[in-house]
Enzyme design. Structure first.
Site, PDB file in Angstrom:
ATOM      1  N   PRO A   1       0.870  -1.086   0.084  1.00 12.55           N
ATOM      2  CA  PRO A   1      -0.110   0.004  -0.101  1.00 12.55           C
ATOM      3  C   PRO A   1       0.853   1.414   0.346  1.00 12.55           C
ATOM      4  CG  PRO A   1       0.024  -0.970   2.130  1.00 12.55           C
ATOM      5  CD  PRO A   1       0.687  -2.011   1.203  1.00 12.55           C
ATOM      6  N   CYS A   2       1.535   1.522  -1.094  1.00 15.14           N
ATOM      7  CA  CYS A   2       2.292   2.682  -1.241  1.00 15.14           C
ATOM      8  C   CYS A   2       1.367   4.048  -1.298  1.00 15.14           C
ATOM      9  CB  CYS A   2       2.953   2.659  -2.369  1.00 15.14           C
ATOM     10  SG  CYS A   2       2.041   2.438  -4.070  1.00 15.14           S
ATOM     11  N   HIS A   3       0.062   3.785  -1.345  1.00 16.92           N
ATOM     12  CA  HIS A   3      -0.942   4.996  -1.588  1.00 16.92           C
ATOM     13  C   HIS A   3      -1.044   5.292  -0.143  1.00 16.92           C
ATOM     14  CE1 HIS A   3      -3.279   1.393  -0.619  1.00 16.92           C
ATOM     15  NE2 HIS A   3      -4.416   2.277  -0.042  1.00 16.92           N
TER      16      HIS A   3
END
Length: 179
Positions: free
Chosen positions: A141-143
């Site tokens: 989950p880089c977001h």
């Protein structure tokens, strides 16, 4: 010994509320790449560099990959934690990506916080670059990484998608692109 390279990769297309997602899996049912159709050409180039001998075929992702994506976009913000994935990257990138997986749905972390989490507090820029090179976005989950001041920062799938993903997960962040 390096991990064996896949011989065949399967490209699945999944309609979501924020565009059609591309799910690329290997013969073992592991997610190898994720992107959106508006970035398909770049994803195909990335696949060609990282898996040069693999054949890319259209098909359906296996249930342990596709099912959690369907559940996530239907409202289960924690469903993607079950997706099996394997990414091609440097040891540093893999360390960053594994740390990203420790950020729970509904929470965010700054780039500085992520650098501290991996024990490299002065590597904020390197952490940002590794974050941006994540080939299995949303699952890794880089977001969920935002600016130190709580504002939205870059996202490979575009800031409107990042905002949607964070809102979908119930995360707090500063500002809105809709304003």
């Amino acid at each position: 010994m390096p991990a064996a390279q896949p011989e065949t990769l399967t490209l699945d297309r999944l309609a979501t509320p924020i565009g059609t997602a591309l799910l690329v899996t290997d013969e073992a049912g592991m997610l190898r790449a994720f992107n959106w159709t508006d970035y398909e050409a770049a994803m195909r180039r990335w696949i060609g560099r990282h898996y040069p001998n693999a054949r890319l075929e259209e098909g359906r992702a296996p249930a342990p990959v596709r099912g959690p994506f369907e559940a996530y976009f239907a409202g289960d913000a924690r469903a993607l934690g079950a997706v099996p994935w394997r990414a091609s990257g440097t040891a540093f990138q893999l360390k960053v990506w594994e740390a990203l997986c420790t950020i729970p749905a509904g929470e965010t972390l700054s780039y500085r916080g992520l650098a501290e989490r991996i024990g490299r507090p002065s590597a904020v820029r390197a952490v940002g670059l590794a974050n941006g090179a994540n080939p299995v976005a949303v699952v890794v989950p880089c977001h969920r990484v935002i600016g130190t001041n709580g504002s939205l920062t870059g996202y490979g799938g575009g800031l409107p998608r990042k905002e949607w993903l964070l809102a979908h997960e119930g995360a707090s962040f500063r500002g809105s692109l809709a304003a």
